[in-house]
Write an enzyme that holds these catalytic residues in place. Structure first.
Site, PDB file in Angstrom:
ATOM      1  N   ASN A 184      -3.447  -5.255 -46.042  1.00 26.75           N
ATOM      2  CA  ASN A 184      -3.731  -6.209 -44.970  1.00 26.75           C
ATOM      3  C   ASN A 184      -2.662  -7.293 -45.001  1.00 26.75           C
ATOM      4  O   ASN A 184      -2.281  -7.770 -46.075  1.00 26.75           O
ATOM      5  CB  ASN A 184      -5.109  -6.846 -45.144  1.00 26.75           C
ATOM      6  CG  ASN A 184      -5.400  -7.906 -44.081  1.00 26.75           C
ATOM      7  OD1 ASN A 184      -5.213  -9.095 -44.306  1.00 26.75           O
ATOM      8  ND2 ASN A 184      -5.823  -7.477 -42.910  1.00 26.75           N
ATOM      9  N   ARG A 189      -3.087 -20.129 -44.050  1.00 23.18           N
ATOM     10  CA  ARG A 189      -2.370 -21.275 -44.587  1.00 23.18           C
ATOM     11  C   ARG A 189      -2.628 -21.399 -46.086  1.00 23.18           C
ATOM     12  O   ARG A 189      -3.657 -20.960 -46.604  1.00 23.18           O
ATOM     13  CB  ARG A 189      -2.770 -22.543 -43.847  1.00 23.18           C
ATOM     14  CG  ARG A 189      -4.153 -23.067 -44.182  1.00 23.18           C
ATOM     15  CD  ARG A 189      -4.535 -24.184 -43.246  1.00 23.18           C
ATOM     16  NE  ARG A 189      -5.741 -24.880 -43.700  1.00 23.18           N
ATOM     17  CZ  ARG A 189      -6.444 -25.705 -42.946  1.00 23.18           C
ATOM     18  NH1 ARG A 189      -6.074 -25.934 -41.698  1.00 23.18           N
ATOM     19  NH2 ARG A 189      -7.509 -26.309 -43.437  1.00 23.18           N
ATOM     20  N   LEU A 203     -10.837 -17.105 -44.352  1.00 24.98           N
ATOM     21  CA  LEU A 203     -12.258 -17.151 -44.018  1.00 24.98           C
ATOM     22  C   LEU A 203     -12.908 -15.821 -44.359  1.00 24.98           C
ATOM     23  O   LEU A 203     -12.253 -14.794 -44.507  1.00 24.98           O
ATOM     24  CB  LEU A 203     -12.437 -17.494 -42.544  1.00 24.98           C
ATOM     25  CG  LEU A 203     -11.819 -18.834 -42.104  1.00 24.98           C
ATOM     26  CD1 LEU A 203     -12.065 -19.074 -40.622  1.00 24.98           C
ATOM     27  CD2 LEU A 203     -12.363 -20.002 -42.921  1.00 24.98           C
ATOM     28  N   GLU A 248      -1.026  -3.874 -40.749  1.00 22.50           N
ATOM     29  CA  GLU A 248      -0.047  -4.675 -40.010  1.00 22.50           C
ATOM     30  C   GLU A 248       1.381  -4.330 -40.408  1.00 22.50           C
ATOM     31  O   GLU A 248       2.294  -4.348 -39.572  1.00 22.50           O
ATOM     32  CB  GLU A 248      -0.310  -6.168 -40.235  1.00 22.50           C
ATOM     33  CG  GLU A 248      -1.588  -6.700 -39.607  1.00 22.50           C
ATOM     34  CD  GLU A 248      -2.820  -6.444 -40.469  1.00 22.50           C
ATOM     35  OE1 GLU A 248      -3.920  -6.793 -40.040  1.00 22.50           O
ATOM     36  OE2 GLU A 248      -2.670  -5.892 -41.583  1.00 22.50           O
ATOM     37  N   ASP A 297      -5.631 -29.322 -37.764  1.00 22.20           N
ATOM     38  CA  ASP A 297      -5.756 -27.924 -37.395  1.00 22.20           C
ATOM     39  C   ASP A 297      -5.528 -27.724 -35.906  1.00 22.20           C
ATOM     40  O   ASP A 297      -5.304 -28.677 -35.152  1.00 22.20           O
ATOM     41  CB  ASP A 297      -7.128 -27.384 -37.811  1.00 22.20           C
ATOM     42  CG  ASP A 297      -7.087 -25.919 -38.161  1.00 22.20           C
ATOM     43  OD1 ASP A 297      -7.119 -25.085 -37.239  1.00 22.20           O
ATOM     44  OD2 ASP A 297      -6.990 -25.598 -39.354  1.00 22.20           O
TER      45      ASP A 297
END
Length: 501
Positions: A184, A189, A203, A248, A297
Site C-alpha cells: 500500500n 503526514r 486513520l 499504487e 489541516d
C-alpha cells in the site's frame, strides 16, 4: 494515451517544467518556519510555477538541501504528471476504467487494437535493481538525523516540523518483501519528534493502518518506508482513491508507461522506488504511540492532538545532492484541492461505469474537495436522483465522506454556481426533495460532526420533477430560438463589434 515524455523521476519532471518556463529558483534565504509556506501559498494562488528554495533556514541556520514546492500547483501540471494534457483527461480516465474491467476481445483485429492496454498492464510489473540513485548516500544507526532534512513548520500554531508529501509504503503481515503488488502506498503526514522518530498519522480506514493491525495482532513490529520526492506517477497514484486490491506502486507503472524501478531497502524487508530523492526506513512497534499535532489541516482549522503510531527510523538513504519535496495543507486553494479537481474528471468514467446515468460531477474545491458534490444526471424516472445519491454514498468509497450531494438535470452545468442556484430555487422543494441520513462515516477532522467519525448526510434533489414526484403541471424552460440567437450574433458583430470582442 500518454502524450508527455516518460518522467522516470522527480528531476525529469522538474526539467520539463523548467523548459516550459514553469519553474523558478529562489536564491534568497527563506525560513522553514512559516515563511516558506507563505511564499508558496502566494505563488499557488496566482497560478505560479514550481518553486525551488535554494537556501532554506531552520532556526536561522542554513540547511544544505534545497526544498521544492508547488509541484502540482496548477491543473496543467497535475495532468502532465498523469502523462496527458488537460483536454485528454477524460480519455485517460476511460482507458484506465477499461483497464480495471476489460471486456473480452471480439476477434483478432479487436485484440490487436487493445495492445496499448496490454502494454500498460505489463508496465505495472516492477523491475528490481541491484543499485539505485536513492541509495547513493546511506545513514544508519547513530548517523540517522532527520534534522538534515529541511522539513517545514507550516502554520503559526503547528506543533513542529511536519512532512507533508511522503509516499508511505507498507505491506501486510505474511507477505514477502518482493510482492510489491501487495504494497500500500498512501500520503500520510508525518511529524518529526526526534532525530530518529516520526509520528505516522494514518486513520483507521486507511491501508497503512490496516497493514499495521495485521502485524500488531501477531505482536510484531511492521516495516515502513517513507519515500520523499518520488516520480510524478507514484506521487499521484498514492493520492488516488484506488480500490484496496490495487497496488499504487504497480498502478504507477501503468500511468507512467514504464515499469517501476525498485531496490531492496537497506535495513528493513521492503522494496523502495529506486529513483526517489530520499527514503526513510524504519519500524512501527505495537503500542508505541505519541500525541500528534495540533497542525493546520485542509479544513482551514487546526486539528486536536491525538495519539498515533511512532516510527523508529533505522536508516535514511538519498541521492547525491538530494531535493526535498514539500507542500502545505490548508483552506483551499492548496495543492491537494488542485489535485482533487483533476481527479474529479479523471474518475468520472469509473464512476459512470457504476452509475451510468451520471453525466458530470463537481466537487467544489472550496468545500475541501470532497465534502460536497454536485451531480448532473440523465433523468428518466421518478426517484432516480435519490437512487444516485444512495449509490454514490454506498458503492463508491471516495464518496463516503461527502456529506452533501446536490443532484441536477443534465441541462445544468454542475460547475456553475449560478446554474446550481437556479436549479435549487426553481426545481427543489425543501419539504419534498431533501433526504437526510444519520450516524454515517465522516472525516475525523470534520469538527461540525456531532461525534468524531460519525455524522449526518444530506441529499438535495434539484431535478425537474416527473411522474409521481409531483401532482402539478411542471413548467417548460425558456430558450431563445436558434435562428434568433444567430440573428443577434450577426447583428451585434456588424453594429457593435466592441461588445462581441
Amino acid at each position: 494515451m500518454r502524450e508527455m515524455p516518460v518522467f522516470p523521476d522527480l528531476r525529469g519532471f522538474l526539467s520539463w517544467c523548467e523548459a516550459r518556463d514553469d519553474y523558478a529558483s529562489i536564491a534568497e534565504p527563506v525560513a522553514l518556519e512559516h515563511a516558506m509556506t507563505a511564499v508558496h501559498r502566494a505563488v499557488l494562488e496566482r497560478g505560479g510555477p514550481v518553486l525551488r528554495f535554494d537556501h532554506p533556514l531552520s532556526g536561522g541556520q542554513n540547511v544544505d538541501m534545497p526544498v521544492v514546492t508547488n509541484l502540482f500547483g496548477t491543473t496543467e501540471r497535475v495532468a502532465a504528471g498523469l502523462g496527458v494534457t488537460l483536454d485528454r483527461l477524460d480519455e485517460l480516465g476511460a482507458f484506465l476504467a477499461s483497464l480495471r474491467a476489460p471486456e473480452p476481445p471480439e476477434g483478432a483485429r479487436d485484440a490487436l487494437s487493445r495492445w496499448p492496454m496490454l502494454k500498460a498492464a505489463l508496465a505495472t510489473r516492477p523491475k528490481v535493481m541491484k543499485r539505485a540513485p536513492v541509495q547513493a548516500e546511506v545513514f544508519k544507526d547513530d548517523d540517522v538525523d532527520l534534522g538534515r532534512i529541511p522539513v517545514q513548520t507550516h502554520w503559526p500554531d503547528d506543533a513542529g516540523p511536519l512532512v507533508t508529501w511522503p509516499v508511505v509504503l507498507t505491506r501486510p503481515h505474511g507477505g514477502e518483501a518482493n510482492e510489491v503488488n501487495r504494497y500500500n502506498a498512501g500520503v500520510y503526514r508525518a511529524q518529526v519528534i526526534d532525530r530518529d522518530k516520526l509520528i505516522m498519522r494514518w486513520l483507521q480506514h486507511r491501508g497503512g493502518a490496516a497493514h499495521m493491525r495485521s502485524w500488531h495482532t501477531k505482536g510484531e513490529a511492521m516495516p515502513v518506508a517513507v519515500v520523499l520526492g518520488a516520480d510524478p506517477a507514484t506521487l499521484l497514484s498514492a493520492a488516488l482513491p484506488l480500490p484496496e486490491t490495487v497496488s499504487e506502486l504497480t498502478f504507477a507503472g501503468a500511468l507512467a508507461g514504464k515499469r517501476p524501478r525498485v531496490v531492496p531497502a537497506k535495513t528493513i524487508p521492503m522494496m523502495v522506488p529506486a529513483n526517489a530523492e530520499i527514503v526513510i526506513e524504519g519500524w512501527v512497534h505495537p503500542d508505541d504511540l505519541a500525541p500528534e499535532g495540533p497542525f493546520g489541516d485542509h479544513t482551514g482549522y487546526y486539528n486536536a492532538a491525538e495519539p498515533f503510531p511512532v516510527m523508529q527510523v533505522t536508516a535514511i538513504t538519498h541521492r547525491k545532492d538530494p531535493l526535498y519535496l514539500s507542500t502545505f495543507t490548508g483552506r483551499p486553494p492548496d495543492e491537494p484541492a488542485i489535485i482533487g479537481e483533476v481527479f474529479n474528471r479523471f474518475s468520472l468514467p469509473v464512476i459512470r461505469a457504476q452509475i451510468p446515468e451520471i453525466r458530470d460531477l463537481w466537487l467544489p474545491p472550496a468545500a475541501c474537495s470532497y465534502r460536497m458534490a454536485v451531480i448532473s444526471i440523465d433523468k428518466r424516472y421518478p426517484g432516480q436522483a435519490r437512487r444516485v445519491m444512495m449509490g454514490l454514498w454506498g458503492m463508491l468509497p471516495q464518496f463516503s465522506y461527502t456529506k452533501m450531494i446536490v443532484v441536477v438535470d443534465d441541462d445544468i452545468d454542475p460547475r456553475n454556481w449560478d446554474d446550481i442556484a437556479w436549479a435549487l430555487a426553481t426545481r427543489m422543494d425543501p419539504s419534498r426533495d431533501v433526504m437526510t441520513l444519520e450516524r454515517t462515516p465522516m472525516d475525523y477532522l470534520d469538527f461540525a460532526s456531532p461525534e468524531p467519525g460519525l455524522a449526518g448526510k444530506i441529499g438535495i434533489d434539484a431535478t425537474n420533477k416527473i411522474g409521481s414526484e409531483t401532482t402539478r403541471d411542471w413548467g417548460d424552460v425558456m430558450h431563445t430560438a436558434a435562428k434568433d440567437a444567430k440573428f443577434a450574433e450577426d447583428l451585434l458583430a456588424r453594429c457593435l463589434p466592441e461588445v462581441m470582442s
